[in-house]
Write an enzyme that holds these catalytic residues in place. Structure first.
Site, PDB file in Angstrom:
ATOM      1  N   SER A   1       0.734  -0.971  -0.074  1.00 31.64           N
ATOM      2  CA  SER A   1      -0.039  -0.108  -0.014  1.00 31.64           C
ATOM      3  C   SER A   1       1.107   1.387   0.189  1.00 31.64           C
ATOM      4  CB  SER A   1      -0.825   0.015   1.294  1.00 31.64           C
ATOM      5  OG  SER A   1      -1.660   1.185   1.180  1.00 31.64           O
TER       6      SER A   1
ATOM      7  N   LYS B   1      -1.101  -1.300  -4.320  1.00 31.79           N
ATOM      8  CA  LYS B   1      -2.313  -0.352  -4.106  1.00 31.79           C
ATOM      9  C   LYS B   1      -1.745   1.011  -3.840  1.00 31.79           C
ATOM     10  CE  LYS B   1      -4.732   0.254   0.458  1.00 31.79           C
ATOM     11  NZ  LYS B   1      -5.481  -0.462   1.394  1.00 31.79           N
TER      12      LYS B   1
ATOM     13  N   LYS C   1      -2.659   5.178  -2.890  1.00 32.31           N
ATOM     14  CA  LYS C   1      -3.412   5.936  -2.242  1.00 32.31           C
ATOM     15  C   LYS C   1      -4.060   7.035  -3.122  1.00 32.31           C
ATOM     16  CE  LYS C   1      -4.070   3.974   1.927  1.00 32.31           C
ATOM     17  NZ  LYS C   1      -5.137   3.627   2.499  1.00 32.31           N
TER      18      LYS C   1
ATOM     19  N   ASP D   1      -6.984   3.476  -3.229  1.00 31.99           N
ATOM     20  CA  ASP D   1      -7.737   3.610  -2.098  1.00 31.99           C
ATOM     21  C   ASP D   1      -8.014   4.713  -1.713  1.00 31.99           C
ATOM     22  OD1 ASP D   1      -8.729   3.306   0.661  1.00 31.99           O
ATOM     23  OD2 ASP D   1      -7.160   2.167   1.441  1.00 31.99           O
TER      24      ASP D   1
ATOM     25  N   GLU E   1     -11.051   1.089  -3.732  1.00 32.76           N
ATOM     26  CA  GLU E   1     -11.316   0.883  -2.405  1.00 32.76           C
ATOM     27  C   GLU E   1     -11.871   1.997  -1.654  1.00 32.76           C
ATOM     28  OE1 GLU E   1      -7.857  -1.113  -0.002  1.00 32.76           O
ATOM     29  OE2 GLU E   1      -8.802  -0.404   1.684  1.00 32.76           O
TER      30      GLU E   1
ATOM     31  N   ASP F   1     -13.798  -1.053   2.834  1.00 37.00           N
ATOM     32  CA  ASP F   1     -12.754  -1.176   3.993  1.00 37.00           C
ATOM     33  C   ASP F   1     -13.443  -0.560   5.269  1.00 37.00           C
ATOM     34  OD1 ASP F   1     -10.741  -0.862   5.597  1.00 37.00           O
ATOM     35  OD2 ASP F   1      -9.391   0.148   4.548  1.00 37.00           O
TER      36      ASP F   1
ATOM     37  N   LYS G   1      -9.881  -6.365   7.573  1.00 39.38           N
ATOM     38  CA  LYS G   1      -8.876  -6.283   8.612  1.00 39.38           C
ATOM     39  C   LYS G   1      -9.537  -6.968   9.940  1.00 39.38           C
ATOM     40  CE  LYS G   1      -7.383  -2.134   6.557  1.00 39.38           C
ATOM     41  NZ  LYS G   1      -7.439  -0.506   6.696  1.00 39.38           N
TER      42      LYS G   1
ATOM     43  N   GLY H   1      -4.167  -4.257   5.760  1.00 43.01           N
ATOM     44  CA  GLY H   1      -3.299  -4.040   6.885  1.00 43.01           C
ATOM     45  C   GLY H   1      -3.489  -2.642   7.625  1.00 43.01           C
TER      46      GLY H   1
HETATM   47  O1  OSB Z   1      -7.074   2.078   4.315  1.00 44.57           O
HETATM   48  O2  OSB Z   1      -6.190   0.275   4.333  1.00 44.57           O
HETATM   49  C1  OSB Z   1      -6.125   1.535   4.711  1.00 44.57           C
HETATM   50  C2  OSB Z   1      -2.935   2.111   6.656  1.00 44.57           C
HETATM   51  C3  OSB Z   1      -3.564   2.663   7.886  1.00 44.57           C
HETATM   52  C4  OSB Z   1      -5.043   3.324   7.752  1.00 44.57           C
HETATM   53  C5  OSB Z   1      -5.737   2.737   6.824  1.00 44.57           C
HETATM   54  C6  OSB Z   1      -5.117   2.169   5.634  1.00 44.57           C
HETATM   55  C7  OSB Z   1      -3.761   1.679   5.804  1.00 44.57           C
HETATM   56  C8  OSB Z   1      -3.019   1.070   4.513  1.00 44.57           C
HETATM   57  C9  OSB Z   1      -1.681   0.250   4.872  1.00 44.57           C
HETATM   58  O3  OSB Z   1      -3.308   1.171   3.470  1.00 44.57           O
HETATM   59  C10 OSB Z   1      -1.834  -0.981   4.863  1.00 44.57           C
HETATM   60  C11 OSB Z   1      -0.501  -1.622   5.604  1.00 44.57           C
HETATM   61  O4  OSB Z   1       0.527  -1.463   4.701  1.00 44.57           O
HETATM   62  O5  OSB Z   1      -0.474  -2.160   6.384  1.00 44.57           O
HETATM   63 MG    MG Z   2      -8.189   1.165   3.057  1.00 45.40          MG
END
Ligand code: OSB
Ligand code: MG
Length: 382
Positions: free
Chosen positions: A149, A175, A177, A202, A227, A252, A276, A304
């Site tokens: 991510s 992924k 952001k 995401d 996402e 999510d 999660k 995660g």
């Molecule tokens: O939206 O999935 C998310 C991290 C912190 C809060 C929200 C998210 C995330 C990640 C990181 O996308 C996932 C990871 O690398 O653990």
């Molecule tokens: Mg997310």
């Protein structure tokens, strides 16, 4: 009710044994680079940890809450309060993990706090019987797929450099952001350079339904999914948006438990689920969601929360279970931390897969010196 066919009844039937030491610890571990999503930016990982000792064994549970309520409403402080004042007082030796779940239902919400206690008790139960966590979950010992991510970047070039690095490392999917104003241009840049890369975005709820026409332009980039484009607790508006896009939506933060997942699936609010375990109240609720999603043909993957090695290990064990059919957000420890509190670190093998840590319970151990160095608060409750 949803039919349950899986051997996960094993975990629900595990009995809680005697616990002679209970400690809550808050750690702050510096990130190598800040991690930015549409609503927040973190430069350190702050995590609440629950340590339980019994029969000479030490077990851990990591709370996935952030120090702030910018991703979810829970925080490390609210979780500490709920765990200490409402959850731990109703944990009783002799009852099963399944019965504990029923007791926990009296406390409304606070899934991240509940997962922390459940995770630690399950780790202790697994260690008592000398079994690895995945065995209690009904998953075989198998390596799992990896994914990264990548946080928001200041320029498309910076993003391209990060994607380049992830592709070279062998991750199975990327992924990225996105947020308003940092979307089409960034996605186009990545797609032009990496034509075949399994790629997804995401938004952490940055868009509104009135942005549907704009979001539909993402349909041109062969994304595996989008996402959480809309608000953090919405299901209904996602169901309308999904009908206007060809790209699958993935929920999510809107999904807190099986009821939310079932509502989302029934309404057609998403075609894929980010699961999660820490967000939905723990491992038992996760397995219920996996079963329900499988029965409805909805692929599930593990998200995660930038966990330390403790929470990362839980996510890895969980992904050995049938139903996790897509790569998740589980990536190498060294992407996040110079030093983590747990050993061994998460690494990719030559084909981009991740091994389940060997040994009983979660399979990783906490290094006392590094734990002490990163601790900002600790309280012994027993
Ligand atoms: O939206 O999935 C998310 C991290 C912190 C809060 C929200 C998210 C995330 C990640 C990181 O996308 C996932 C990871 O690398 O653990
Ligand atoms: Mg997310």
């Amino acid at each position: 009710m949803v039919a349950t066919t899986r051997s996960w009844h094993g975990i629900a039937g595990e009995r809680i044994g005697a616990v002679d030491r209970i400690e809550l610890v808050v750690v702050r571990i510096p990130f190598i680079t800040p991690f930015a999503i549409s609503t927040a930016e973190w430069t350190v990982k702050e995590a609440l940890l629950l340590r339980l000792d019994g029969d000479g064994l030490t077990a851990w549970g990591e709370c996935v809450a952030d120090p702030d309520p910018y991703y979810a409403s829970e925080t490390t402080s609210t979780a500490r309060h709920i765990i200490k004042d409402f959850l731990l007082p109703i944990v009783e030796p002799g009852i099963t993990i399944g019965e504990l779940g029923a007791r926990f239902r009296r406390v409304r919400g606070h899934q991240m706090a509940k997962a922390t206690v459940e995770n630690a008790l399950v780790d202790l139960a697994a260690k008592r019987s000398g079994r690895p966590l995945h065995e209690l979950l009904g998953g075989p010992r198998r390596r799992i797929m990896s994914g990264v991510s990548i946080g928001l970047k200041d320029t498309p070039d910076e993003l391209l450099a990060a994607v380049e690095e992830a592709v070279a490392a062998g991750y199975h999917r990327v992924k990225m952001k996105v947020k308003k104003g940092k979307d089409l241009e960034y996605v186009r840049a990545v797609r032009e350079r990496f034509g075949d890369l399994p790629l997804m975005v995401d938004a952490n709820g940055d868009y509104a339904l009135s942005d549907a026409d704009h979001l539909a332009r993402l349909d041109d980039y062969a994304l595996t999914m989008i996402e959480q484009p809309l608000s953090y607790s919405d299901i209904y508006q996602h169901s309308i948006l999904q009908r206007r896009l060809t790209t699958p939506l993935c929920l999510d933060e809107s999904v807190h438990d099986l009821d939310d997942a079932a509502a989302a699936i029934a309404l057609g609010a998403c075609r894929i689920l980010n699961l999660k375990q820490g967000r939905v109240g723990g491992l038992i609720e996760s397995l219920r969601i996996v079963d329900h999603a499988a029965a409805h043909g909805i692929p599930v993957w593990s998200g995660g929360m930038d966990e330390t090695g403790i929470g990362r290990a839980v996510n890895i064990h969980l992904q050995t279970v049938d139903g996790f059919s897509l790569p998740g957000d589980t990536s190498e420890t060294r992407r996040y931390f110079v030093e983590d509190i747990a050993d061994p670190p998460v690494v990719l093998d030559g084909e981009g897969f991740i091994e389940v840590p060997p040994g009983p319970g979660i399979g990783v151990t906490v290094a006392p010196d590094r734990l002490a160095a990163f601790t900002i608060h600790s309280e012994r409750l027993r």
